[in-house]
Design a protein around this motif. Sequence first.
Motif, PDB file in Angstrom:
ATOM      1  N   ASP A  23     -23.056  19.441  55.750  1.00  0.00           N
ATOM      2  CA  ASP A  23     -23.176  18.693  57.101  1.00  0.00           C
ATOM      3  C   ASP A  23     -21.850  18.474  57.592  1.00  0.00           C
ATOM      4  O   ASP A  23     -21.687  18.320  58.912  1.00  0.00           O
ATOM      5  N   ARG A  24     -20.794  17.894  56.651  1.00  0.00           N
ATOM      6  CA  ARG A  24     -19.625  17.772  56.996  1.00  0.00           C
ATOM      7  C   ARG A  24     -18.848  18.780  57.892  1.00  0.00           C
ATOM      8  O   ARG A  24     -18.192  18.712  58.479  1.00  0.00           O
ATOM      9  N   LEU A  25     -19.098  19.852  57.063  1.00  0.00           N
ATOM     10  CA  LEU A  25     -18.284  21.029  57.514  1.00  0.00           C
ATOM     11  C   LEU A  25     -18.994  21.726  58.667  1.00  0.00           C
ATOM     12  O   LEU A  25     -17.933  22.174  59.613  1.00  0.00           O
ATOM     13  N   GLN A  68     -20.033  19.805  61.137  1.00  0.00           N
ATOM     14  CA  GLN A  68     -19.657  18.807  62.274  1.00  0.00           C
ATOM     15  C   GLN A  68     -18.113  18.976  62.367  1.00  0.00           C
ATOM     16  O   GLN A  68     -17.733  18.919  63.470  1.00  0.00           O
ATOM     17  N   ARG A  69     -17.486  19.751  61.307  1.00  0.00           N
ATOM     18  CA  ARG A  69     -16.004  20.080  61.632  1.00  0.00           C
ATOM     19  C   ARG A  69     -15.957  21.399  62.466  1.00  0.00           C
ATOM     20  O   ARG A  69     -14.721  21.678  62.822  1.00  0.00           O
ATOM     21  N   GLY A  70     -17.020  22.137  62.579  1.00  0.00           N
ATOM     22  CA  GLY A  70     -17.077  23.185  63.488  1.00  0.00           C
ATOM     23  C   GLY A  70     -16.619  24.507  62.824  1.00  0.00           C
ATOM     24  O   GLY A  70     -16.587  25.487  63.506  1.00  0.00           O
ATOM     25  N   PRO A 101     -12.688  21.565  50.711  1.00  0.00           N
ATOM     26  CA  PRO A 101     -12.303  20.891  52.275  1.00  0.00           C
ATOM     27  C   PRO A 101     -13.749  20.227  52.384  1.00  0.00           C
ATOM     28  O   PRO A 101     -14.937  20.707  52.105  1.00  0.00           O
ATOM     29  N   GLY A 102     -13.545  18.904  53.026  1.00  0.00           N
ATOM     30  CA  GLY A 102     -14.578  18.039  53.551  1.00  0.00           C
ATOM     31  C   GLY A 102     -14.860  16.981  52.509  1.00  0.00           C
ATOM     32  O   GLY A 102     -15.847  16.290  52.704  1.00  0.00           O
ATOM     33  N   THR A 103     -14.298  17.237  51.129  1.00  0.00           N
ATOM     34  CA  THR A 103     -15.017  16.162  50.194  1.00  0.00           C
ATOM     35  C   THR A 103     -14.314  14.725  50.496  1.00  0.00           C
ATOM     36  O   THR A 103     -14.951  13.822  49.979  1.00  0.00           O
ATOM     37  N   GLY A 104     -13.224  14.406  51.336  1.00  0.00           N
ATOM     38  CA  GLY A 104     -12.773  13.419  51.490  1.00  0.00           C
ATOM     39  C   GLY A 104     -11.358  13.029  51.238  1.00  0.00           C
ATOM     40  O   GLY A 104     -10.834  11.887  51.215  1.00  0.00           O
ATOM     41  N   LYS A 105     -10.420  14.096  50.845  1.00  0.00           N
ATOM     42  CA  LYS A 105      -9.308  14.034  50.505  1.00  0.00           C
ATOM     43  C   LYS A 105      -8.299  13.397  51.706  1.00  0.00           C
ATOM     44  O   LYS A 105      -7.819  12.468  51.083  1.00  0.00           O
ATOM     45  N   SER A 106      -8.308  13.762  52.884  1.00  0.00           N
ATOM     46  CA  SER A 106      -7.422  13.021  53.776  1.00  0.00           C
ATOM     47  C   SER A 106      -7.760  11.347  53.956  1.00  0.00           C
ATOM     48  O   SER A 106      -7.068  10.495  54.018  1.00  0.00           O
ATOM     49  N   THR A 107      -9.369  11.322  53.959  1.00  0.00           N
ATOM     50  CA  THR A 107      -9.691   9.849  54.326  1.00  0.00           C
ATOM     51  C   THR A 107      -9.394   9.073  52.997  1.00  0.00           C
ATOM     52  O   THR A 107      -8.630   7.906  53.177  1.00  0.00           O
ATOM     53  N   HIS A 108      -9.331   9.376  51.725  1.00  0.00           N
ATOM     54  CA  HIS A 108      -8.864   8.797  50.635  1.00  0.00           C
ATOM     55  C   HIS A 108      -7.535   8.676  50.649  1.00  0.00           C
ATOM     56  O   HIS A 108      -6.933   7.467  50.533  1.00  0.00           O
ATOM     57  N   GLU A 156     -19.391  10.545  48.145  1.00  0.00           N
ATOM     58  CA  GLU A 156     -20.418  10.704  48.945  1.00  0.00           C
ATOM     59  C   GLU A 156     -20.694   9.721  49.939  1.00  0.00           C
ATOM     60  O   GLU A 156     -21.652   9.505  51.028  1.00  0.00           O
ATOM     61  N   SER A 157     -20.027   8.484  49.700  1.00  0.00           N
ATOM     62  CA  SER A 157     -20.558   7.173  50.749  1.00  0.00           C
ATOM     63  C   SER A 157     -19.323   6.317  50.683  1.00  0.00           C
ATOM     64  O   SER A 157     -18.278   6.558  50.110  1.00  0.00           O
ATOM     65  N   MET A 158     -19.395   5.606  51.716  1.00  0.00           N
ATOM     66  CA  MET A 158     -18.307   4.596  52.095  1.00  0.00           C
ATOM     67  C   MET A 158     -17.959   3.636  50.666  1.00  0.00           C
ATOM     68  O   MET A 158     -17.013   3.423  50.301  1.00  0.00           O
TER      69      MET A 158
HETATM   70  N1  LIG Z   1     -17.103   9.540  50.646  1.00  0.00           N
HETATM   71  C1  LIG Z   1     -17.549   9.748  52.004  1.00  0.00           C
HETATM   72  N2  LIG Z   1     -18.552   9.209  52.628  1.00  0.00           N
HETATM   73  C2  LIG Z   1     -18.929   9.340  53.976  1.00  0.00           C
HETATM   74  N3  LIG Z   1     -18.146  10.049  54.638  1.00  0.00           N
HETATM   75  C3  LIG Z   1     -17.022  10.841  53.925  1.00  0.00           C
HETATM   76  C4  LIG Z   1     -16.847  10.542  52.820  1.00  0.00           C
HETATM   77  N4  LIG Z   1     -15.469  11.054  52.421  1.00  0.00           N
HETATM   78  C5  LIG Z   1     -15.392  11.792  53.695  1.00  0.00           C
HETATM   79  N5  LIG Z   1     -16.082  11.444  54.552  1.00  0.00           N
HETATM   80  C6  LIG Z   1     -16.128  12.160  56.043  1.00  0.00           C
HETATM   81  O1  LIG Z   1     -16.032  13.549  55.977  1.00  0.00           O
HETATM   82  C7  LIG Z   1     -15.292  14.314  56.758  1.00  0.00           C
HETATM   83  C8  LIG Z   1     -14.388  15.025  55.892  1.00  0.00           C
HETATM   84  O2  LIG Z   1     -13.402  14.091  55.424  1.00  0.00           O
HETATM   85  P1  LIG Z   1     -11.957  14.526  55.219  1.00  0.00           P
HETATM   86  O3  LIG Z   1     -11.209  13.138  54.610  1.00  0.00           O
HETATM   87  O4  LIG Z   1     -11.345  15.124  56.411  1.00  0.00           O
HETATM   88  O5  LIG Z   1     -12.039  15.566  54.097  1.00  0.00           O
HETATM   89  P2  LIG Z   1     -10.951  16.706  53.613  1.00  0.00           P
HETATM   90  O6  LIG Z   1      -9.487  16.062  53.721  1.00  0.00           O
HETATM   91  O7  LIG Z   1     -11.194  16.877  51.965  1.00  0.00           O
HETATM   92  O8  LIG Z   1     -11.329  17.920  54.114  1.00  0.00           O
HETATM   93  C9  LIG Z   1     -14.715  13.177  57.713  1.00  0.00           C
HETATM   94  O9  LIG Z   1     -15.614  12.962  58.783  1.00  0.00           O
HETATM   95  C10 LIG Z   1     -14.905  11.965  56.801  1.00  0.00           C
HETATM   96  O10 LIG Z   1     -15.157  10.623  57.646  1.00  0.00           O
END
Ligand SMILES: Nc1ncnc2c1ncn2[C@@H]1O[C@H](COP(=O)(O)OP(=O)(O)O)[C@@H](O)[C@H]1O
Length: 179
Positions: free
Chosen positions: A109-111, A113-115, A15-22, A152-154
């Motif tokens: 940090d991401r987790l 921020q997610r609370g 969780p938090g690695t960016g799955k949904s964003t990707h 880890e980055s955009m």
């Molecule tokens: N490669 C990345 N670089 C910077 N921020 C990221 C990256 N991937 C994800 N994030 C940020 O991390 C947080 C968690 O991303 P999310 O896609 O919800 O993760 P997951 O679906 O794996 O739980 C979000 O705020 C997202 O914007």
Amino acid sequence: MAQPSAPVIVITGTPGTGKSTHAQLLCNESPVPLKHINVGDWVKEKSLYEEYDEEWQSYTVDEDKLLDELEPVVADGGIVLDWHTCEAFPERWPDLVVVLRCDHSKLWDRLEQRGYHLKKIQENNQAEIMQVVLDEARSSYPEEIVVEMRSESMEDIEANIARIIEWIAAWRKQRGLSD
Ligand SMILES: Nc1ncnc2c1ncn2[C@@H]1O[C@H](COP(=O)(O)OP(=O)(O)O)[C@@H](O)[C@H]1O
């Protein structure tokens, strides 16, 4: 049954690695239509769980129900399955399994921020350090379909999406589906 015109892609990772964003970006940018299934959301919306675990603030998934629900959808192809675990999916389902990885301090940090509460952050952070999801993917699917990607980055996101889109084009070409 007609051959699917697009692959089934699993995007997994702690969780938090960016799955949904990707997954969202991939579905927006892919030239062939793809449907994003956030499996965690499906579990909640369709009540595919046994119970809610208060201690871990998460649902205990009823895997049989989940797989029954997903099976007909996955059979049509053109699906991005977004879940923090992947071993429940049958080996025959995915054409590609992307495992996202992130430096543990960034993940922390991401987790935060997610609370998430401290115990849940620690548990997930430890899992990322121990590469639990990557090992799970490697032991569940043929090694040639499991791809580890840094998130880890955009710039990482953009590069990963471009790479997956190229892979989809190759997958279609192999099947005589390219335009
Ligand atoms: N490669 C990345 N670089 C910077 N921020 C990221 C990256 N991937 C994800 N994030 C940020 O991390 C947080 C968690 O991303 P999310 O896609 O919800 O993760 P997951 O679906 O794996 O739980 C979000 O705020 C997202 O914007």
